[in-house]
Design an enzyme around this catalytic site. Structure first.
Site, short mmCIF file in Angstrom:
data_model
loop_
_atom_site.label_atom_id
_atom_site.label_comp_id
_atom_site.label_asym_id
_atom_site.label_seq_id
_atom_site.Cartn_x
_atom_site.Cartn_y
_atom_site.Cartn_z
N ARG A 68 0.81 -1.22 0.00
CA ARG A 68 0.00 0.00 0.00
C ARG A 68 0.84 1.27 0.00
O ARG A 68 0.35 2.32 -0.40
CB ARG A 68 -1.01 -0.04 1.14
CG ARG A 68 -2.09 -1.11 0.88
CD ARG A 68 -3.05 -1.23 2.02
NE ARG A 68 -2.37 -1.53 3.27
CZ ARG A 68 -2.43 -2.67 3.91
NH1 ARG A 68 -3.14 -3.67 3.42
NH2 ARG A 68 -1.80 -2.84 5.05
N GLU A 105 5.69 -9.75 16.22
CA GLU A 105 5.15 -10.25 17.49
C GLU A 105 5.64 -11.68 17.75
O GLU A 105 6.02 -12.03 18.85
CB GLU A 105 3.63 -10.20 17.46
CG GLU A 105 3.00 -10.53 18.78
CD GLU A 105 1.49 -10.37 18.76
OE1 GLU A 105 0.86 -10.79 19.74
OE2 GLU A 105 0.94 -9.83 17.78
#
Length: 180
Positions: A68, A105
């Site tokens: 994006r 994460e």
């Protein structure tokens, strides 16, 4: 640069961004920009706002992250009459690359940029659609700085402020057009 189209009045971009609850998993409120992208006035206003808020940074190149960041970075580079450089996931660029590994994460990921994309000392503006935790933008900033370029700023369509992603970025100007 002379505008090819008349400049639109400043507009609030939030109404063009759709909210989708429980996507991609329960408890997440997803900010969907496809409704902004499909609206010609909203898309033009986005690029014009980026240009207005970032042109004083005088970058030589805009660096946009897959995928994006390409959507906003390339037309902004065109408007500013400067180059655009894509940063991609491993194995997507055909020539020799610089790379940076960064923490997720659970695990790590890597970003890459062609070695011949920019010269050391170039002034770089990073552009992406969203800053959340700042991991991808922070890694891109590290990559830009590792190759000897000057990071002059970062620009994002959306900032999710509660996630404090800007804290993971170097101390440069940070432009956001919409905050949640």
């Amino acid at each position: 640069m002379t505008d090819l189209l008349p400049v639109l009045p400043i507009m609030d971009l939030k109404p063009f961004i759709r909210e989708i609850p429980d996507f991609p998993k329960p408890g997440i409120l997803f900010r969907d920009i496809t409704t902004l992208l499909q609206n010609p006035a909203g898309l033009r206003a986005t690029i014009e706002l980026f240009e207005e808020k970032c042109s004083h940074l005088n970058p030589d190149y805009i660096v946009g992250m897959e995928s994006r960041g390409f959507i906003f970075g390339a037309p902004l580079a065109y408007r500013m009459n400067i180059g655009f450089v894509p940063v991609r996931k491993p194995g997507k660029l055909p020539a020799a690359v610089h790379s940076v590994e960064y923490e997720l994460e659970y695990g790590t990921d890597t970003l890459e940029m062609h070695q011949d994309a920019v010269q050391p000392g170039s002034r770089i503006l990073i552009v992406d659609d969203l800053i959340a935790t700042g991991g991808t933008a922070g890694a891109t900033a590290k990559l830009v700085q590792q190759i000897g370029c000057e990071l002059v700023g970062c620009a994002f369509l959306i900032e999710l402020k509660e996630l404090q992603g800007r804290d993971r970025l170097p101390q440069v100007p940070i432009v956001t057009l919409v905050e949640y």
